[in-house]
Every structure is written in C-alpha cells, then in structure tokens.
Motif scaffolding. Structure first.
Motif, PDB file in Angstrom:
ATOM      1  N   PRO A   1      29.984  30.226   6.200  1.00  0.00           N
ATOM      2  CA  PRO A   1      29.367  28.970   6.375  1.00  0.00           C
ATOM      3  C   PRO A   1      30.289  27.742   7.140  1.00  0.00           C
ATOM      4  CG  PRO A   1      30.147  29.213   3.992  1.00  0.00           C
ATOM      5  CD  PRO A   1      30.415  30.469   4.792  1.00  0.00           C
ATOM      6  N   ASN A   2      31.297  28.385   7.438  1.00  0.00           N
ATOM      7  CA  ASN A   2      32.063  27.285   8.035  1.00  0.00           C
ATOM      8  C   ASN A   2      31.977  26.887   9.418  1.00  0.00           C
ATOM      9  OD1 ASN A   2      33.988  27.692   5.818  1.00  0.00           O
ATOM     10  ND2 ASN A   2      34.554  29.867   6.570  1.00  0.00           N
TER      11      ASN A   2
ATOM     12  N   ARG B   1      31.089  16.932   4.748  1.00  0.00           N
ATOM     13  CA  ARG B   1      31.150  18.452   4.469  1.00  0.00           C
ATOM     14  C   ARG B   1      30.063  19.012   5.683  1.00  0.00           C
ATOM     15  NH1 ARG B   1      34.603  20.042   0.211  1.00  0.00           N
ATOM     16  NH2 ARG B   1      34.572  18.123  -1.282  1.00  0.00           N
TER      17      ARG B   1
ATOM     18  N   PHE C   1      28.086  22.561   7.049  1.00  0.00           N
ATOM     19  CA  PHE C   1      27.751  23.957   6.779  1.00  0.00           C
ATOM     20  C   PHE C   1      27.039  24.543   7.797  1.00  0.00           C
ATOM     21  CE2 PHE C   1      28.350  21.874   2.490  1.00  0.00           C
ATOM     22  CZ  PHE C   1      29.569  22.500   2.048  1.00  0.00           C
TER      23      PHE C   1
ATOM     24  N   LEU D   1      25.492  33.171  -0.304  1.00  0.00           N
ATOM     25  CA  LEU D   1      25.667  31.851  -0.606  1.00  0.00           C
ATOM     26  C   LEU D   1      25.608  31.709  -2.216  1.00  0.00           C
ATOM     27  CD1 LEU D   1      23.893  29.995   2.302  1.00  0.00           C
ATOM     28  CD2 LEU D   1      26.193  30.378   2.040  1.00  0.00           C
TER      29      LEU D   1
ATOM     30  N   LEU E   1      28.001  27.240  -1.564  1.00  0.00           N
ATOM     31  CA  LEU E   1      28.658  26.110  -1.086  1.00  0.00           C
ATOM     32  C   LEU E   1      29.149  24.981  -1.821  1.00  0.00           C
ATOM     33  CD1 LEU E   1      26.002  25.508   1.908  1.00  0.00           C
ATOM     34  CD2 LEU E   1      27.832  26.902   1.868  1.00  0.00           C
TER      35      LEU E   1
ATOM     36  N   ILE F   1      24.074  20.284   7.077  1.00  0.00           N
ATOM     37  CA  ILE F   1      23.679  21.541   7.142  1.00  0.00           C
ATOM     38  C   ILE F   1      23.187  21.810   8.566  1.00  0.00           C
ATOM     39  CG2 ILE F   1      22.536  23.700   6.275  1.00  0.00           C
ATOM     40  CD1 ILE F   1      22.683  22.409   3.671  1.00  0.00           C
TER      41      ILE F   1
ATOM     42  N   LEU G   1      24.394  25.199  -3.596  1.00  0.00           N
ATOM     43  CA  LEU G   1      25.322  24.304  -3.105  1.00  0.00           C
ATOM     44  C   LEU G   1      25.914  23.544  -4.790  1.00  0.00           C
ATOM     45  CD1 LEU G   1      27.081  22.204  -1.549  1.00  0.00           C
ATOM     46  CD2 LEU G   1      24.922  20.981  -1.093  1.00  0.00           C
TER      47      LEU G   1
END
Length: 362
Positions: free
Chosen positions: A62-63, A202, A204, A247, A253, A263, A340
């Motif tokens: 998810p980077n 953040r 993702f 995930l 996350l 996102i 998350l």
C-alpha cells in the motif's frame, strides 16, 4: 493450467487496441450531432519544455512514492519488469500471478503533468506468455499496448507525455485480455497536476480486484483460473491488494489521530464495480473517477472497473476503521475487507460510548 482450447474459445487473438479502433469508427459513422459542451475541450498541440531526467521511484501497495516537489517537466524513466510467480491468495491458497514488478497490484507510478515518460517494459525469460501495457493516462494507440507487446526475455520501450492530470489504471492488454487481467496484471499511475496535491500526512495505495479460481473460496493448494466463472462474472475472491487479507493484521494501514489521510483507490475489475466505503469515517473530499473535480462529505463512492478515485479524510479518533466494498457479501464472504488502525488521544466530543451491552445489573 489453461489449455489452448480454452484460450481459443474465450478470446481469439485480437488486440484490445484493434477492437477500440473498430468501435470508434462505428460510433463516428452514426453521424449524430455533438451535445452542447460547457467546458473547453483542449487539443494539445504543444507540450512543456523538458529539463533533465530522473528514474521513477516505484512502490508496492500500500506504499506510495513521495510527492513531487519540482515545478517543471522532466523526462521520467520508468523501468517495469514483468514476472509470473506463485503468490499467496489466502491462507493455504496459492495462485500463479502475472505481475508488473513482482507484486499484485503492480508498481505505483507517480509523475507530474507535462512530464515526458520513457517506459521500459521487460518480460522475464521465464514467462509463459507475451505481455504488454495499456496505461489509461496515455494519449496514443492502445494506451501504449500497440507498441509494447513484449515476448519472454524481451524489452519494449516507448515514450508519452503525461497530458492529463489524474489517477489512472494501467493493465496488460494482450489477448486474451480478460485472462491477463484476471491473473493480476494491473496497477495505477498518478499524474500530479502542475500545482501539486494538497499536503497530507498519510497516503496509501489500494486496489480492488477479482480472482476466478477452479476451487471454492478457501480451497487449499495452488488454484488455476476458471474462465467459465470469469465469463459468468462470478468471482471466487474479491480482494484488496492481491489477497484476501492483505490489509489486515500486520498488513493493516496505520495512522494517528489528527492525520489527514489520502487513499488512491482503484478497481481493476476485471468485471465488478466497487462501492468503496470506510466504516467509521466520512470522506471529506472525493475526486470522482480519479479526476480533478471533488465531491465533499461522501459516505460511499462508486468506482467502475478500470477506474479509480481519490478519497481524503481527517482522522479524529483512535480505533479500527474498516475498508470494505459495500456490496457487503463481497466484504465478509469473498475477501474485500481491510483495516486502518488509528492510534492517539481520544476525543470524546467527537465520539463517546455512553452505555454498552455490559453485564445486566441485578
């Protein structure tokens, strides 16, 4: 394994680009007048001056690669290696994935509007099939697919200018196209607008997709593609980031209270539309279909197969926020469920439990 009879039945060896050309010609021949347009339709006859060059930073989900800080166009070299490999689909379940960069979804690519992109597509010598790439961000034949067919052990190179800002899907478009996509050949490319994106804490990369296996959901061992299920649009698995629990657990996350979260969410399909929702949050901004127009205060956003969206929200309270496709049987019975995990100080003005189902007082 997929035999040649199955391939012949479901997909004659016709390129997606050729189909698109035929379809376009058919529509043009109808002679219908164009509807009124309230926005300008640009035809790009000039492009930005390009200064220097750089090697693209590519990341696995998810980077996300870091935000672009330069204020000019440059030549961006993207090196993308295709490999076919056994990977985990669920606990005790393996699947031979066809990958862009060794992961499903494929590498996340980040460029700037106006950049000249030089894409090097290399197909491993161990691959069993030729492959190519169709980037929805490309203005050109087949999105690059027509010029990038790459045999095992070979390399193809083409260039394109990133004319339109937005978040775009890319995928393999070698026939039979559904087989290549169902086996994991998709990813996303972000074309940042020249002014950049708003700063967040953040970011993702999440992509939904389906797998059509011979065995039932959870059947152990190495699974093969079931083309009949694909044609009938009855997936065995519907997942985020290539596996049923990618995930969750260690893969969840992570964020902190007070963070602003973005996102980049895509739907590779190959068949289903996603009803993307985060349980316990409201999307403050949704860039519909990955474009540059934002909706606000959205609970659930639709993402078509082969499409994207960008969702943004602030995180006010700690706890577990649950990512789902709100076609809810998919989330709880086919694998489209993520998490998350938010840590930090509690804000009881935002949310507080007053009374719960504790022990009954006597």
């Amino acid at each position: 394994m997929i035999n040649t009879a199955t391939i012949r039945r479901f997909a004659p060896f016709v390129s997606l680009a050729a189909i698109a050309v035929v379809a376009t010609a058919a529509v043009s021949s109808l002679g219908r007048s164009s509807p009124a347009s309230f926005s300008p339709i640009p035809v790009h006859t000039t492009v930005d001056d390009v200064k220097g060059q750089e090697i693209a930073v590519l990341t696995d989900a998810p980077n996300v690669p870091p935000a672009i800080k330069r204020d000019y166009a440059t030549k961006v070299i993207v090196n993308l290696d295709i490999t076919e490999k056994k990977m985990r689909l669920a606990d005790g379940v393996e699947y031979t994935m066809w990958t862009f960069g060794g992961s499903v979804p494929g590498k996340f690519i980040r460029v700037r509007e106006g950049d000249l992109v030089e894409l090097h597509l290399r197909n491993a010598a161990s691959s069993t099939m030729p492959h190519n790439i169709d980037l929805h961000a490309v203005t050109g034949p087949g999105g690059g697919a027509k010029t990038s067919l790459t045999m095992p052990g070979g390399e193809s190179v083409f260039t394109f200018t990133a004319l339109n800002p937005g978040l775009f899907v890319y995928h393999c478009a070698t026939s039979p196209v559904p087989m290549h996509m169902a086996n994991g050949m998709y990813g996303m490319i972000l074309v940042e607008p020249k002014a950049g994106l708003a700063k967040v804490d953040r970011e993702f990369y999440v992509m939904q997709s389906e797998f059509y296996t011979k065995g039932d959901f959870g059947a152990k061992g190495l699974q093969d593609l079931d083309m009949e299920k694909g044609v009938d649009e009855k997936p065995t698995y519907v997942v985020f980031n290539g596996s049923a629990d990618a995930l969750t657990g260690e893969g969840a996350l992570k964020a902190k209270t007070g963070d602003r979260v973005r996102i980049f969410i895509g739907d590779a399909g190959p068949n289903l539309t996603s009803s993307f929702h985060v349980i316990g949050e409201v999307f403050d901004n949704v860039y519909v279909e990955g474009g540059t127009v934002a909706q606000h205060n959205v609970q659930t956003t639709l993402i078509p197969a082969g499409g994207t969206s960008i969702v943004e929200f602030g995180v006010e309270n700690p706890g577990d926020l649950i990512l789902v496709d709100h076609s809810i049987f998919r989330a709880f019975n086919k694998g489209t469920l993520g998490m998350l995990k938010v840590e930090g100080a509690e804000n009881r003005k935002v949310f507080a439990a007053v009374k719960t189902l504790g022990a009954v007082s006597e």
